[in-house]
Motif scaffolding. Structure first.
Motif, PDB file in Angstrom:
ATOM      1  N   ASN A  50       0.859  -1.257   0.090  1.00  0.00           N
ATOM      2  CA  ASN A  50      -0.026  -0.111  -0.061  1.00  0.00           C
ATOM      3  C   ASN A  50       0.960   1.406   0.388  1.00  0.00           C
ATOM      4  OD1 ASN A  50      -2.452  -1.462  -0.119  1.00  0.00           O
ATOM      5  ND2 ASN A  50      -2.493  -1.550   2.213  1.00  0.00           N
ATOM      6  N   GLU A  51       2.039   1.191   0.427  1.00  0.00           N
ATOM      7  CA  GLU A  51       2.908   2.366   0.297  1.00  0.00           C
ATOM      8  C   GLU A  51       3.640   2.735  -0.971  1.00  0.00           C
ATOM      9  OE1 GLU A  51       6.383   1.266   3.012  1.00  0.00           O
ATOM     10  OE2 GLU A  51       4.884   0.641   4.702  1.00  0.00           O
ATOM     11  N   ASP A  52       3.342   1.722  -2.108  1.00  0.00           N
ATOM     12  CA  ASP A  52       3.934   2.113  -3.459  1.00  0.00           C
ATOM     13  C   ASP A  52       2.824   3.403  -3.996  1.00  0.00           C
ATOM     14  OD1 ASP A  52       5.718   0.266  -3.530  1.00  0.00           O
ATOM     15  OD2 ASP A  52       4.458  -1.315  -4.030  1.00  0.00           O
ATOM     16  N   ASP A  53       3.417   4.370  -4.427  1.00  0.00           N
ATOM     17  CA  ASP A  53       2.612   5.539  -4.772  1.00  0.00           C
ATOM     18  C   ASP A  53       2.438   5.316  -6.234  1.00  0.00           C
ATOM     19  OD1 ASP A  53       1.386   8.022  -5.582  1.00  0.00           O
ATOM     20  OD2 ASP A  53       3.043   8.940  -5.335  1.00  0.00           O
ATOM     21  N   PRO A  54       1.171   4.838  -6.706  1.00  0.00           N
ATOM     22  CA  PRO A  54       1.128   4.416  -8.220  1.00  0.00           C
ATOM     23  C   PRO A  54       0.976   5.697  -8.946  1.00  0.00           C
ATOM     24  CG  PRO A  54      -0.843   4.251  -7.124  1.00  0.00           C
ATOM     25  CD  PRO A  54       0.413   4.212  -6.085  1.00  0.00           C
ATOM     26  N   SER A  55       0.867   6.988  -8.604  1.00  0.00           N
ATOM     27  CA  SER A  55       1.077   8.134  -9.404  1.00  0.00           C
ATOM     28  C   SER A  55       2.521   8.486  -9.851  1.00  0.00           C
ATOM     29  CB  SER A  55       0.501   9.596  -8.669  1.00  0.00           C
ATOM     30  OG  SER A  55       1.282   9.606  -7.416  1.00  0.00           O
ATOM     31  N   SER A  56       3.685   7.987  -9.274  1.00  0.00           N
ATOM     32  CA  SER A  56       4.882   8.336  -9.428  1.00  0.00           C
ATOM     33  C   SER A  56       5.515   7.247 -10.274  1.00  0.00           C
ATOM     34  CB  SER A  56       5.696   8.597  -8.050  1.00  0.00           C
ATOM     35  OG  SER A  56       5.850   7.379  -7.555  1.00  0.00           O
ATOM     36  N   LEU A  57       4.591   6.211 -10.625  1.00  0.00           N
ATOM     37  CA  LEU A  57       5.228   5.111 -11.325  1.00  0.00           C
ATOM     38  C   LEU A  57       4.652   4.639 -12.547  1.00  0.00           C
ATOM     39  CD1 LEU A  57       5.659   2.759  -8.119  1.00  0.00           C
ATOM     40  CD2 LEU A  57       7.630   3.858  -9.297  1.00  0.00           C
ATOM     41  N   PRO A  58       5.391   3.852 -13.482  1.00  0.00           N
ATOM     42  CA  PRO A  58       4.357   2.960 -14.575  1.00  0.00           C
ATOM     43  C   PRO A  58       3.441   2.270 -13.944  1.00  0.00           C
ATOM     44  CG  PRO A  58       6.899   3.317 -15.070  1.00  0.00           C
ATOM     45  CD  PRO A  58       6.807   3.634 -13.494  1.00  0.00           C
ATOM     46  N   PRO A  59       2.654   1.723 -14.714  1.00  0.00           N
ATOM     47  CA  PRO A  59       1.780   0.322 -14.208  1.00  0.00           C
ATOM     48  C   PRO A  59       2.605  -0.508 -13.450  1.00  0.00           C
ATOM     49  CG  PRO A  59       1.072   1.204 -16.445  1.00  0.00           C
ATOM     50  CD  PRO A  59       2.505   1.766 -16.069  1.00  0.00           C
ATOM     51  N   LEU A  60       1.896  -1.074 -12.383  1.00  0.00           N
ATOM     52  CA  LEU A  60       2.900  -1.998 -11.594  1.00  0.00           C
ATOM     53  C   LEU A  60       1.998  -3.521 -11.931  1.00  0.00           C
ATOM     54  CD1 LEU A  60       3.072  -0.431  -8.016  1.00  0.00           C
ATOM     55  CD2 LEU A  60       4.382  -0.531  -9.813  1.00  0.00           C
ATOM     56  N   CYS A  61       2.891  -4.379 -12.279  1.00  0.00           N
ATOM     57  CA  CYS A  61       2.221  -5.685 -12.428  1.00  0.00           C
ATOM     58  C   CYS A  61       2.892  -6.765 -11.335  1.00  0.00           C
ATOM     59  CB  CYS A  61       2.823  -6.221 -13.774  1.00  0.00           C
ATOM     60  SG  CYS A  61       2.066  -5.371 -15.155  1.00  0.00           S
ATOM     61  N   LEU A  62       2.178  -7.561 -10.709  1.00  0.00           N
ATOM     62  CA  LEU A  62       2.618  -8.583  -9.848  1.00  0.00           C
ATOM     63  C   LEU A  62       3.020  -9.820 -10.422  1.00  0.00           C
ATOM     64  CD1 LEU A  62       2.914  -9.119  -6.753  1.00  0.00           C
ATOM     65  CD2 LEU A  62       0.558  -9.983  -6.942  1.00  0.00           C
ATOM     66  N   SER A  63       4.295 -10.152 -10.564  1.00  0.00           N
ATOM     67  CA  SER A  63       4.910 -11.173 -10.925  1.00  0.00           C
ATOM     68  C   SER A  63       4.413 -12.417 -10.397  1.00  0.00           C
ATOM     69  CB  SER A  63       6.348 -11.378 -10.782  1.00  0.00           C
ATOM     70  OG  SER A  63       7.193 -10.326 -11.201  1.00  0.00           O
ATOM     71  N   ARG A  64       3.986 -13.404 -11.121  1.00  0.00           N
ATOM     72  CA  ARG A  64       3.454 -14.558 -10.714  1.00  0.00           C
ATOM     73  C   ARG A  64       4.395 -15.406  -9.999  1.00  0.00           C
ATOM     74  NH1 ARG A  64       0.988 -15.441 -16.467  1.00  0.00           N
ATOM     75  NH2 ARG A  64      -0.640 -14.005 -16.450  1.00  0.00           N
ATOM     76  N   ASP A  65       3.721 -16.622  -9.177  1.00  0.00           N
ATOM     77  CA  ASP A  65       4.635 -17.263  -8.300  1.00  0.00           C
ATOM     78  C   ASP A  65       5.446 -18.359  -9.458  1.00  0.00           C
ATOM     79  OD1 ASP A  65       5.485 -18.998  -6.407  1.00  0.00           O
ATOM     80  OD2 ASP A  65       3.676 -20.327  -6.295  1.00  0.00           O
ATOM     81  N   THR A  66       6.995 -18.496  -8.908  1.00  0.00           N
ATOM     82  CA  THR A  66       7.507 -19.223  -9.499  1.00  0.00           C
ATOM     83  C   THR A  66       8.262 -20.323  -8.790  1.00  0.00           C
ATOM     84  OG1 THR A  66       9.435 -17.734  -9.204  1.00  0.00           O
ATOM     85  CG2 THR A  66       8.298 -17.462 -11.475  1.00  0.00           C
ATOM     86  N   SER A  67       7.783 -20.641  -7.718  1.00  0.00           N
ATOM     87  CA  SER A  67       8.096 -21.691  -6.909  1.00  0.00           C
ATOM     88  C   SER A  67       8.157 -23.214  -7.512  1.00  0.00           C
ATOM     89  CB  SER A  67       7.481 -21.666  -5.489  1.00  0.00           C
ATOM     90  OG  SER A  67       6.102 -21.971  -5.675  1.00  0.00           O
ATOM     91  N   ARG A  68       7.349 -23.462  -8.399  1.00  0.00           N
ATOM     92  CA  ARG A  68       7.554 -24.620  -8.973  1.00  0.00           C
ATOM     93  C   ARG A  68       8.720 -24.867  -9.816  1.00  0.00           C
ATOM     94  NH1 ARG A  68       3.917 -21.879 -12.879  1.00  0.00           N
ATOM     95  NH2 ARG A  68       4.351 -22.688 -15.008  1.00  0.00           N
ATOM     96  N   PHE A  69       9.376 -23.804 -10.314  1.00  0.00           N
ATOM     97  CA  PHE A  69      10.440 -24.151 -11.116  1.00  0.00           C
ATOM     98  C   PHE A  69      11.830 -24.352 -10.391  1.00  0.00           C
ATOM     99  CE2 PHE A  69       7.695 -21.434 -13.660  1.00  0.00           C
ATOM    100  CZ  PHE A  69       7.593 -21.972 -14.813  1.00  0.00           C
ATOM    101  N   ARG A  70      12.715 -25.245 -10.735  1.00  0.00           N
ATOM    102  CA  ARG A  70      13.874 -25.618  -9.907  1.00  0.00           C
ATOM    103  C   ARG A  70      15.018 -24.459 -10.391  1.00  0.00           C
ATOM    104  NH1 ARG A  70      16.473 -31.069 -11.333  1.00  0.00           N
ATOM    105  NH2 ARG A  70      16.145 -30.436 -13.453  1.00  0.00           N
ATOM    106  N   TYR A  71      15.655 -23.947  -9.384  1.00  0.00           N
ATOM    107  CA  TYR A  71      16.822 -23.317  -9.652  1.00  0.00           C
ATOM    108  C   TYR A  71      18.160 -23.990  -8.812  1.00  0.00           C
ATOM    109  CZ  TYR A  71      19.997 -19.191  -9.652  1.00  0.00           C
ATOM    110  OH  TYR A  71      20.618 -18.233 -10.008  1.00  0.00           O
ATOM    111  N   THR A  72      19.301 -24.360  -9.546  1.00  0.00           N
ATOM    112  CA  THR A  72      20.222 -25.124  -8.755  1.00  0.00           C
ATOM    113  C   THR A  72      21.536 -24.438  -9.006  1.00  0.00           C
ATOM    114  OG1 THR A  72      20.507 -26.472 -10.916  1.00  0.00           O
ATOM    115  CG2 THR A  72      19.027 -27.297  -9.394  1.00  0.00           C
ATOM    116  N   PHE A  73      21.591 -23.098  -9.459  1.00  0.00           N
ATOM    117  CA  PHE A  73      22.895 -22.462  -9.179  1.00  0.00           C
ATOM    118  C   PHE A  73      23.265 -22.057  -8.105  1.00  0.00           C
ATOM    119  CE2 PHE A  73      26.161 -19.221  -9.937  1.00  0.00           C
ATOM    120  CZ  PHE A  73      26.736 -19.658 -10.972  1.00  0.00           C
ATOM    121  N   LYS A  74      24.321 -22.632  -7.790  1.00  0.00           N
ATOM    122  CA  LYS A  74      25.017 -22.617  -6.382  1.00  0.00           C
ATOM    123  C   LYS A  74      25.311 -21.192  -5.946  1.00  0.00           C
ATOM    124  CE  LYS A  74      28.064 -24.536  -2.755  1.00  0.00           C
ATOM    125  NZ  LYS A  74      29.200 -25.452  -2.235  1.00  0.00           N
ATOM    126  N   GLY A  75      24.731 -20.575  -4.907  1.00  0.00           N
ATOM    127  CA  GLY A  75      24.976 -18.998  -4.720  1.00  0.00           C
ATOM    128  C   GLY A  75      24.279 -18.124  -5.356  1.00  0.00           C
TER     129      GLY A  75
END
Length: 185
Positions: free
Chosen positions: A12-37
């Motif tokens: 709620n702190e994001d001021d939409p008047s000072s930014l381009p439209p905001l889009c919420l990224s979708r959940d990506t937890s189903r994808f593996r990520y194995t690059f160490k570090g």
């Protein structure tokens, strides 16, 4: 031009008047990520390609992506991209200005720090196969490497355009969330 700032959460702190439209990224937890570090957020940032195409805006010619600290000059971007046919498959960008990054991650890849463009005809095809690519490339470090690998599977190489370059200026207070800007009629 139309744009969207993709974020992993919106408060709620994001001021939409000072930014381009905001889009919420979708959940990506189903994808593996194995690059160490590495950072799992690379999957979310890479998947912005799919999510941007899914916005289904009409008359889109180019999808242009950049890192959170990338600044695009719209007039220059339009002038540069107008030299190419958006109905053909194009992946446009530039190599990193740092030799070691090119050596480690590839000389055929456009680096997100300078931004890259994908023609609309290619982006629509890429979006259909991207999730399966993410499954195969779980071992890669960054988002731009994932995009590059998926495009390589489609047989598309980088069209090197030096106009996509990075001016490095360290200013930790100027950081914003990942942005995507794309060109339309």
């Amino acid at each position: 031009m139309k744009g969207c700032v993709f974020m992993d959460s919106i408060s709620n702190e994001d001021d939409p008047s000072s930014l381009p439209p905001l889009c919420l990224s979708r959940d990506t937890s189903r994808f593996r990520y194995t690059f160490k570090g590495g950072l799992r957020s690379a999957i979310r940032v890479a998947r912005v390609v799919v999510e941007t195409v899914a916005l289904n805006h009409s008359n889109v010619r180019w999808y242009v992506f950049g890192d959170d600290d990338t600044i695009f000059l719209p007039e220059n971007l339009v002038k540069t991209l107008s030299k190419y046919d958006h109905e053909l498959w194009y992946y446009i960008g530039a190599h990193s200005e740092i030799y070691e990054q090119n050596r480690l991650f590839g000389f055929g890849m456009a680096f997100g720090g300078a931004g890259f463009a994908i023609s609309s005809s290619l982006a629509n095809v890429l979006a259909k196969v991207f999730d399966s690519c993410l499954e195969r490339y779980h071992h890669l470090y960054g988002s731009d490497g994932r995009v590059y690998s998926c495009l390589a599977e489609l047989g598309v190489g980088l069209t090197h355009v030096p106009a996509f370059h990075r001016y490095v200026h360290n200013n930790s207070q100027a950081r914003i969330s990942t942005k995507v800007i794309y060109c339309a009629d």
